[in-house]
Write an enzyme that holds these catalytic residues in place. Structure first.
Site, mmCIF file in Angstrom:
data_model
loop_
_atom_site.group_PDB
_atom_site.id
_atom_site.type_symbol
_atom_site.label_atom_id
_atom_site.label_comp_id
_atom_site.label_asym_id
_atom_site.label_seq_id
_atom_site.Cartn_x
_atom_site.Cartn_y
_atom_site.Cartn_z
ATOM 1 N N GLY A 57 26.177 13.185 3.677
ATOM 2 C CA GLY A 57 26.397 14.532 4.211
ATOM 3 C C GLY A 57 26.094 14.761 5.675
ATOM 4 N N TYR B 211 41.682 21.071 5.334
ATOM 5 C CA TYR B 211 40.428 21.797 5.642
ATOM 6 C C TYR B 211 40.503 22.557 6.956
ATOM 7 C CZ TYR B 211 38.858 17.765 2.801
ATOM 8 O OH TYR B 211 38.714 16.770 1.865
ATOM 9 N N CYS C 118 58.251 17.160 6.214
ATOM 10 C CA CYS C 118 58.941 18.445 6.002
ATOM 11 C C CYS C 118 58.027 19.466 5.350
ATOM 12 C CB CYS C 118 60.175 18.216 5.160
ATOM 13 S SG CYS C 118 61.264 17.035 5.943
HETATM 14 N N1 LLP Z 1 27.519 11.042 -1.920
HETATM 15 C C1 LLP Z 1 28.244 11.868 -2.701
HETATM 16 C C2 LLP Z 1 27.783 12.151 -4.056
HETATM 17 C C3 LLP Z 1 29.412 12.462 -2.189
HETATM 18 O O1 LLP Z 1 30.103 13.294 -2.961
HETATM 19 C C4 LLP Z 1 29.825 12.185 -0.865
HETATM 20 C C5 LLP Z 1 31.043 12.770 -0.324
HETATM 21 C C6 LLP Z 1 29.041 11.291 -0.106
HETATM 22 C C7 LLP Z 1 27.893 10.751 -0.652
HETATM 23 C C8 LLP Z 1 29.384 10.939 1.304
HETATM 24 O O2 LLP Z 1 29.319 12.072 2.112
HETATM 25 P P1 LLP Z 1 29.373 11.968 3.720
HETATM 26 O O3 LLP Z 1 28.142 11.228 4.176
HETATM 27 O O4 LLP Z 1 30.611 11.233 4.075
HETATM 28 O O5 LLP Z 1 29.394 13.381 4.158
HETATM 29 N N2 LLP Z 1 37.286 14.538 2.298
HETATM 30 C C9 LLP Z 1 36.285 15.386 2.905
HETATM 31 C C10 LLP Z 1 34.892 14.929 2.584
HETATM 32 C C11 LLP Z 1 34.629 14.830 1.098
HETATM 33 C C12 LLP Z 1 33.242 14.347 0.802
HETATM 34 C C13 LLP Z 1 33.111 14.002 -0.628
HETATM 35 N N3 LLP Z 1 31.831 13.494 -1.013
HETATM 36 C C14 LLP Z 1 36.539 15.429 4.408
HETATM 37 O O6 LLP Z 1 37.524 14.851 4.870
HETATM 38 O O7 LLP Z 1 35.788 16.075 5.128
#
Ligand code: LLP
Length: 435
Positions: free
Chosen positions: A239, A316, A355
């Site tokens: 996150g 988003y 498209c």
């Molecule tokens: N752990 C869990 C349980 C998760 O659901 C996620 C991301 C992560 C770790 C990794 O999170 P990060 O460190 O990358 O923030 N497609 C979206 C982001 C979806 C994130 C889903 N879960 C975007 O393009 O912003």
């Protein structure tokens, strides 16, 4: 973005000219910096060293085998959310014993694959999933290591599609349900609860939600231990936000400053599941201008990357810096502040050939006048870029290049039209086709 920098008005990835890469490999093209990826991993390992962390790179952010291999070689574990991701980790030479298996909808087959591979632990998201894990582990005659995924009910203040830590979220269980489940599995011989997991959302740019979650985790760890569970891991999920626009993100040290002192007294080891903070600014998408067009007051820059290559802006409304790979004379490197008026620029909608009106990479973006053939860099595209791409409009997926100093490796070749139809067996009359 240190590993992507301008020298004499030309963009480089490490020591290679991005324009040369585009000429060699074509566009649209994803370009990744190995030094940026490894640097991201090392900075987390260092910042959280006091908690003896296991960084489990979140494969969903960018699952290219070459990237997973680099991560494995540098001591990373992995966060996988499907049998497919586990397969990739093993293919890339990653150690499943350093992998956590997450996801709200694990099938029996995936649970069995995780147990067979010997994953470090499953992140359990519901009572029903726990039943399935117990059943599969019992049938296999093994003990399943697990962490309960707990929803700490904190608001990460991020985009609603990527916020997960609120009580109403589909992910994890609230604290009361987690405690009840902790009681329910006391003494169950088929599972061993060795951890507590919390992931509160993605692209988080303040430390408070982590401080709140860590505080609740400490209490819970104590309660689970009192029940007799051998909890020795705290998994704080992923996150950490990155700079998409300017300097909006926090350094990982600032997150460590609130998480480390909170968790240290528990004696738990830390698991982290970072994705974006490692891969996001380690990659760019390179495109080539096809046409410019003016409709009324609107100027459109039509280039060859589309929503099928990078869906984040459409999905988003996310912001990615965009700037010419070769900067016209008199203009700076990509400005930190796009809101300011930049002399020599005018507002453009940067769109692709798909498209759909939703096929845009940027709206009203300050850019210099560009011509057919000019190259654009779309920054911060290393995470949730290629992995979310599709073949919509029967567009072959982009090639991916991994740069290491002065060398480039083709981490994924560009798809061909043949690739796109090869699974449509019936019409192709391939062996095994029906009819
Ligand atoms: N752990 C869990 C349980 C998760 O659901 C996620 C991301 C992560 C770790 C990794 O999170 P990060 O460190 O990358 O923030 N497609 C979206 C982001 C979806 C994130 C889903 N879960 C975007 O393009 O912003």
């Amino acid at each position: 973005m240190d590993h992507f920098h301008y020298r004499d008005g030309r963009l480089y990835c490490e020591d290679l000219s991005v324009a040369d890469l585009a000429d060699t490999y074509g566009t649209p093209l994803y370009v990744y910096s190995q030094a940026a990826i490894v640097g991201g991993l090392k900075s987390l390992q260092t910042a959280f060293a006091a908690l003896n962390p296991l960084v489990c790179y979140s494969v969903k952010a960018n699952s290219n085998l070459s990237i997973l291999k680099v991560m494995a070689e540098n001591g990373s574990g992995f966060d996988v959310v499907s049998g497919g991701e586990l397969y990739r980790v093993e293919k890339a030479g990653g150690d499943p014993g350093r992998a956590v298996f997450a996801g709200v909808g694990k099938t029996d087959e995936e649970i069995a694959a995780g147990l067979k591979a010997g994953v470090l632990m499953f992140n359990v998201e519901s009572e029903a999933e726990l039943d399935a894990i117990v059943r599969v582990a019992k049938a296999m005659g093994v003990v399943a290591p697990l962490a309960l995924r707990v929803n700490p009910d904190v608001d990460p203040k991020t985009h609603r599609y990527i916020s997960t830590g609120k009580k109403e979220s589909k992910f994890g269980m609230d604290i009361d349900r987690s405690l009840a489940l902790g009681y329910a599995i006391k003494g169950n011989p088929h599972v061993s609860m060795i951890g507590v997991h919390m992931h509160i959302g993605s692209q988080i740019t303040t430390t408070e939600p982590y401080a709140g979650a860590a505080g609740k985790a400490v209490t819970l760890i104590g309660q689970f231990r009192e029940m007799g569970h051998p909890v020795s891991w705290f998994n704080m999920g992923g996150g950490f936000g990155i700079n998409y626009k300017g300097r909006e993100a926090k350094a990982v040290e600032e997150f460590a400053n609130v998480i480390v002192p909170a968790i240290k007294p528990t004696g738990c080891r830390l698991v982290m599941e970072p994705g974006r903070v490692i891969a996001g600014n380690a990659g760019i998408l390179v495109s080539r201008v096809l046409y410019t067009k003016q409709s009324g007051e609107k100027r459109f820059l039509i280039q060859d990357a589309a929503m099928n290559d990078l869906i984040r802006p459409a999905l988003y409304e996310s912001f990615h810096r965009i700037w010419p790979v070769i900067v016209p004379a008199g203009l700076p490197a990509p400005p930190d502040d796009y809101e300011a008026s930049i002399e020599g620029t005018e507002p453009w909608d940067v769109v692709g050939p798909v498209c759909e009106s939703g096929d845009f990479l940027a709206k009203d973006r300050a850019l210099p006048r560009l011509d057919r053939g000019d190259l654009l860099a779309i920054f911060s595209a290393g995470a949730y870029g290629m992995v979310m791409s599709s073949n919509y409009n029967t567009r072959p997926r982009a090639a991916e290049i991994l740069v290491d100093g002065t060398s480039a490796c083709l981490a994924r070749r560009r798809e061909t039209y043949e690739d796109l139809v090869e699974h449509e067996l019936a019409a192709l009359g391939a062996p095994g086709a029906l009819g």
